[in-house]
Design a protein around this motif. Structure first.
Motif: not given
Length: 331
Positions: A22, A25, A40
């Motif tokens: 998380d 992310n 990314t």
């Protein structure tokens, strides 16, 4: 792009995998937003023995992306905690994770950074990733850790340690701090701080000293004394009444006092005073509460009595202690 591989195995603690993922992310989202591109930064995958389903300790089942045989490229390996009831069950489970240990050792030989959380630090230790380094683990496992890994410098009073690419943490929240430390090292402090603000993570290194005291004082098997300790730990500010305490547990004051002293080497009153003192130190280290607020929360008679206690025990005032410890933590 940085590749993060989470080590998944039956009985692992799911939070030790999902929470770090998380964090990465959120970092990816902030990165994309600030750059206005679809780049990314972190790609996260799970690896297991056969690349199949894994049953976590909370009953959650997760599917791995790759198997050990595929030996995926990685810039970071994440090791979650290992579910256990006590030290004996943890060591028994470690003996069953020989394939995981061998897999980890290959990444250790390559010099790949590895982050291990709580009991998962034992797996990193078994794989040889902590020899000659500093490390920490969950406070209740401190003695077992030091005994099993004599070549490792155990740091029991610290929740997060980073030494030569080995990131070890002693709590779930400290594990998030470890991920942010990696982000800061790899892509910069600004992005790490932005992620910390977004997720309300306090990435500052914290202390485990009050819990270490509780571990040391509870190193016995007297069920009555353990129950008394637990009751005192739940509310350190509660005014002590031995008669009420003894009656609540169905024993006499004499029996309670005798068994408590035999188990801990100190009286019930002295034990409570130590709890209060450690809790006071923690509040001074980690909060901005005034001395009056600390006194009220912990249960001391007055600020002046606390000042006298600090002067006698540490040779300094509470305010000087707070300033000294906080300055030390800032470096």
């Amino acid at each position: 792009m940085y590749k993060v591989i989470g080590l998944a195995f039956d009985g692992c603690q799911a939070t030790g995998l999902t929470s770090p993922f998380d964090v990465f992310n959120v970092v990816n989202s902030i990165w994309k937003q600030t750059r206005g591109e679809d780049d990314t930064l972190y790609e996260c995958q799970l690896a297991s023995r056969d690349g199949g389903w894994v049953s976590c300790s909370n009953g959650m089942r997760i599917m791995a992306d790759v198997s050990f045989a595929q030996m995926p490229e990685a810039d970071l390996i994440v090791i979650p905690g290992i579910h256990h009831l006590d030290v004996r069950s943890l060591l028994k489970r470690l003996a069953q994770l020989d394939e995981e240990t061998q897999w980890l050792s290959q990444y250790i030989q390559r010099g790949i950074p590895i982050a291990a959380n709580c009991s998962g630090v034992f797996l990193l230790g078994d794989a040889g990733g902590l020899v000659g380094k500093r490390a920490t683990t969950a406070w209740w496992l401190g003695k077992a850790f030091s005994s099993r890994y004599p070549a490792v410098e155990h740091c029991p009073d610290t929740m997060l340690v980073n030494d030569q690419g080995a990131y070890t943490s002693g709590s779930m929240t400290a594990n998030l701090g470890a991920m942010l430390a990696l982000v800061e090292q790899q892509v910069g402090r600004h992005l790490a701080q932005s992620a910390a603000r977004n997720m309300l993570i306090d990435a500052a290194q914290s202390t485990a000293s009050p819990y270490i005291f509780m571990q040391e004082s509870s190193d016995h098997q007297d069920s009555l004394v353990l129950a008394i300790e637990s009751q005192l730990q739940r509310d350190v500010s509660h005014k002590l009444c031995l008669q009420t305490l003894a009656s609540g547990h169905g024993v006499s004051v004499r029996t309670l006092s005798r068994r408590f002293k035999a188990a801990n080497g100190i009286s019930v009153a002295d034990y409570q005073q130590q709890l209060r003192f450690e809790q006071t130190k923690l509040l001074l280290e980690t909060t901005s509460l005034s001395l009056e607020q600390v006194v009220e929360r912990v249960g001391y008679a007055s600020p002046s009595s606390l000042r006298r206690l600090f002067q006698k025990a540490l040779g300094e005032s509470p305010s000087h202690y707070r300033k000294r410890v906080q300055q030390k933590g800032a470096h």
